[in-house]
Design a protein around this motif. Structure first.
Motif, PDB file in Angstrom:
ATOM      1  N   LEU A   1       0.834  -1.204   0.000  1.00 35.16           N
ATOM      2  CA  LEU A   1       0.000   0.000   0.000  1.00 35.16           C
ATOM      3  C   LEU A   1       0.869   1.255   0.000  1.00 35.16           C
ATOM      4  N   MET A   2       1.862   1.294   0.894  1.00 35.55           N
ATOM      5  CA  MET A   2       2.733   2.467   1.010  1.00 35.55           C
ATOM      6  C   MET A   2       3.511   2.703  -0.273  1.00 35.55           C
TER       7      MET A   2
ATOM      8  N   TYR B   1       2.460   2.297  -3.278  1.00 36.86           N
ATOM      9  CA  TYR B   1       1.607   3.000  -4.238  1.00 36.86           C
ATOM     10  C   TYR B   1       1.263   4.403  -3.763  1.00 36.86           C
ATOM     11  N   VAL B   2       1.206   4.599  -2.425  1.00 35.46           N
ATOM     12  CA  VAL B   2       0.837   5.909  -1.880  1.00 35.46           C
ATOM     13  C   VAL B   2       2.024   6.882  -1.966  1.00 35.46           C
ATOM     14  N   GLU B   3       3.178   6.441  -1.437  1.00 36.82           N
ATOM     15  CA  GLU B   3       4.382   7.267  -1.511  1.00 36.82           C
ATOM     16  C   GLU B   3       5.107   6.955  -2.823  1.00 36.82           C
TER      17      GLU B   3
ATOM     18  N   SER C   1       9.632  -1.172   0.526  1.00 33.88           N
ATOM     19  CA  SER C   1       8.469  -0.703   1.282  1.00 33.88           C
ATOM     20  C   SER C   1       8.160  -1.632   2.448  1.00 33.88           C
TER      21      SER C   1
ATOM     22  N   PRO D   1       7.902   8.669   5.162  1.00 35.17           N
ATOM     23  CA  PRO D   1       6.849   9.197   4.306  1.00 35.17           C
ATOM     24  C   PRO D   1       6.860  10.722   4.287  1.00 35.17           C
TER      25      PRO D   1
ATOM     26  N   THR E   1       4.247  12.477   2.079  1.00 34.88           N
ATOM     27  CA  THR E   1       2.907  12.950   1.733  1.00 34.88           C
ATOM     28  C   THR E   1       2.000  12.811   2.953  1.00 34.88           C
TER      29      THR E   1
ATOM     30  N   GLN F   1      -1.031  11.619   3.162  1.00 30.47           N
ATOM     31  CA  GLN F   1      -1.653  10.290   3.224  1.00 30.47           C
ATOM     32  C   GLN F   1      -0.669   9.261   3.757  1.00 30.47           C
ATOM     33  N   GLY F   2       0.571   9.320   3.236  1.00 28.93           N
ATOM     34  CA  GLY F   2       1.598   8.385   3.678  1.00 28.93           C
ATOM     35  C   GLY F   2       1.862   8.516   5.166  1.00 28.93           C
TER      36      GLY F   2
ATOM     37  N   ILE G   1      -1.025   6.861   7.098  1.00 29.98           N
ATOM     38  CA  ILE G   1      -0.905   5.398   7.153  1.00 29.98           C
ATOM     39  C   ILE G   1       0.240   5.008   8.087  1.00 29.98           C
TER      40      ILE G   1
ATOM     41  N   VAL H   1      -3.296  -0.996  -6.812  1.00 27.28           N
ATOM     42  CA  VAL H   1      -3.266  -0.937  -5.347  1.00 27.28           C
ATOM     43  C   VAL H   1      -3.971  -2.165  -4.769  1.00 27.28           C
TER      44      VAL H   1
END
Lengths: 285, 285, 285, 285
Positions: free
Chosen positions: C171-172, C174-176, C188, C206, C208, C210-211, C214, D115
């Motif tokens: 998940l991280m 794709y987010v970061e 990751s 992280p 961002t 969002q990052g 999480i 994701v």
């Protein structure tokens, strides 16, 4: 006596809405209040993000005023509809409510009064009223009394940690130099606590072999003594749950509600109570 | 025998003030001493901050001399007003008091003797005299005996951690290179302990996939084995509190005070004691 | 049968010195061996420090040869003076001893065989023979059986941690993005474990919102689930110590020594034993 | 009734292979499936490593398609061979299986649907079927019920941590400035949680003395309150194991297998069961 304790009907109504959470109106008020509290905290957060503040400063400022006015009205209403306002004003919640309201007014007089805005987060504690209050407070009470019982042990422990930090911090200051970031003894003590609690930022880190050796000892010490508060709290919680299971045979439990005495604001009355167990004045039905 | 044990009246008076904390004067002395100890530690800290030292060097140096002279006088007084000075001089507190006093004198002979100043923090332990001494020492004794009982387990544990650190540190040295900061095996072992204790500075961190994989295992190991000291101390504390609750039915507790024997310095006499329980010599009233 | 089991007298003597620690000579041998093991580990460490290796390469290399030859002689002696050499060669200690000896010989054939030197640290486990062996092994056995009893729980726990790490790590990723250091999913996942175990190097972090959100959840999760292995081990140790105190009324304890059977190498014989409790062959006196 | 519940023979056979793990074929299928799940996760990881993806993009893409087609066929087979497909489709495993299958199809419609690939890791939970399922689930059930029992305490705890983080984070934002990395209140709160959980990345770290002092308090708080969840879980696990040992005298345990009801998919039937204990329909032999 009853005459003296009676509030005018509309104050009674207001008291029921604001202070209690058992009637539909009271519940609704608490939920609305909780949403506004969260909203006011989000507002403070958004204001602090430079980019958002630059784009929407006007809107955020106006919303902040709206929240402040709402909190002001609520604070006045709380004082008005209670018979002994002093009890509320100097209670924990009363002080929190006051400090949550004034920063914006103060900002015209003192710069930097915005630090007080952090206090607003305490208002979130009201959430326990909305959720199944009694059960949760029971749990938190359980934790609280476990912590209380181990207070002396924890004081000894914290004092020992403090002394160890001062000694080892001073030592590291003389062993390591400015180069590694140990620029003064207070900074060295800060680093020692960062290491002892296993946080380990790495902004300051030893570079000489001797320094790394002492650091290793501090880490192992910190890694080991974390066992002490854990052991204390665990054995205390274990004891308490034994006490509780023993107690169950002796006492009995009754259900209490969120109704608050209009006179002294005490909560936790029995469902069938007609008078306050604390001051004896009549409760609202 | 009584004649031999008697000190001259003014020594008796001094002994009461310096060594005991039950009379108003004794209490006052302990509080003043404690403030001066904290003050002396703050002084050392301030001297280490470059900017403050540059601006106020003269003042700080003079204050340091004032503190040193006070400690010297106190140390001499402690020796004078006790019948067996050797017992004090070679006791834990005696050595601490001595080491807290000499650094400034030594600084004219040896450079670098300031490291000894760190020892002053140990004097803070005297705080327990001022607070409700007996209760707190009782608690710390509780902790101490729990740690003592689990000494063997903790030794095995620390030895296992040491061996694991040496092995994994050596391994990481060969897997990672100089680039990632693993410049020698001792540095690698230092990194392993930083990781195992979950401190994680990040000044050294693996960069190859294999190194990161081994690091992951070390972290999980460290995250898991923290359970071991915690488990040991917790089960030990649990046992002890069981023992204590059993003991309550058997023995009885009496209140003891902070009076110290003028002959052998033993503390913890019963309030109604007239002779030392350790050496039998008469106590001051 | 006794004839078959008898070794020649000098082999008997050698066996007593090398394998046992109750005679003065046996104790001395163990202490000398332990010192040489520590010395050999320090040697490996010093060789890895570039500056020291550059200055004293010749000396260190010769000393390494001396240690290797000593270990070789010891290894051969251990095989010679035992009746069933296979038992020793394929035992845990036998393999460790072999792997501690060969790296230097192998270095003429394969490059990189020095990694095996890390194995030498395992030889340190022999320290338990020199110290009060039985008591400490008893303690470590206590720990070991507590860990064994909670094996299934710990497996479930580690598996859950692994799955959570894979999911959150992916998940991280794709987010970061690459910018924050999350260059691939394995990296990751590595970061997730660094965070979950509260190590937190900070080489990857992280950036961002969002990052960071999480990451916050991962930290709280890690901070919370550390309670699980701790809880498991603690309750297991608590149970064991209950078992032990119950057992004390039933069984009896006898003192065992460090004598080893010359036939099967089993240790832990009673002081008054004349035959091995495992294979029945006669013990040395 | 039996007529209605009967599936055609090949569906019965398929059901036995796919849903159960007691027959050789069923066991084989589960093992093959588990290997393919692990393979599919490795595939996602390898694709994310830029260098590998650049060199072997074609191969990885084709293998990803192969895995997706296998999962699709398996998903359809699972729906076909069960009498009440809805039960499976909307079960936990059904949703996981679906989300593990569609990302590649979706990638033609939406970008960023990858994701969802992270969800595949949940499929690893099937490993418990292959291992001694019942025992391990029993253990995880043990953990789960301990966590459930302490749910209220943990909620109070997490809420308290959240409020503390908001307050201290806001405070640190005003104390420290942009220079130290405290660029906004949300970032400050993120830092507070990083510190409170003892993770300590060091990407943001206080630089002013006041900030370092507050940071020190946060660390000590975090170091101390880790005792709370640990204490809760430990005392809960201790209670449970007491309950269990008491229960052993009352109830009896029977062995259950991995057979699943072809009608309602319930598992955990007795070895000698001929009808489902949940819906009463006949089980396969």
């Amino acid at each position: 006596m009853k005459e003296r304790n009676k509030l005018s009907p509309w104050k009674n109504k207001l008291h029921e809405i604001i202070y209690e959470a058992d009637t539909p109106m009271g519940k609704l008020f608490d939920i609305v209040l909780f949403i506004i509290i969260i909203f006011s905290i989000l507002l403070i957060m958004l204001e602090s993000v430079k980019k958002i503040d630059a784009d929407y400063h006007e809107i955020l400022f106006n919303l902040e005023w709206a929240v402040t006015i709402f909190f002001t009205v609520e604070y006045i209403a709380r004082i008005v509809c209670i018979k002994q306002p002093k009890r509320y004003i100097f209670s924990f919640y009363g002080i929190i409510d006051f400090l949550s309201t004034i920063p914006l007014y103060l900002s015209y007089i003192f710069a930097g009064s915005q630090v007080l805005l952090a206090v607003r987060a305490f208002r979130l504690l009201r959430v326990f009223r909305i959720l199944k209050l009694v059960q949760f407070l029971g749990e938190s009470h359980h934790l609280k009394s476990a912590l209380k019982a181990s207070r002396a042990k924890i004081t000894v422990f914290l004092f020992a940690v403090m002394i160890v930090s001062v000694i080892l911090g001073t030592l590291m200051y003389y062993v390591e130099g400015d180069e590694a970031g140990f620029t003064s003894i207070p900074t060295s003590i800060y680093w020692t606590i960062v290491t002892l609690t296993t946080v380990g930022y790495g902004d300051i880190a030893p570079i000489t072999p001797q320094g790394q050796f002492i650091a290793t000892l501090i880490m192992l010490l910190g890694y080991g003594i974390i066992a002490v508060p854990t052991g204390i709290v665990t054995s205390e919680l274990g004891k308490q749950s034994n006490d509780k299971s023993n107690k169950k045979n002796i006492g009995t439990y009754v259900h209490v509600n969120t109704q608050a005495c209009p006179n002294c604001s005490k909560e936790g009355h029995r469902d069938d109570a007609s008078h306050c167990y604390n001051c004896g004045s009549q409760l609202n039905e």
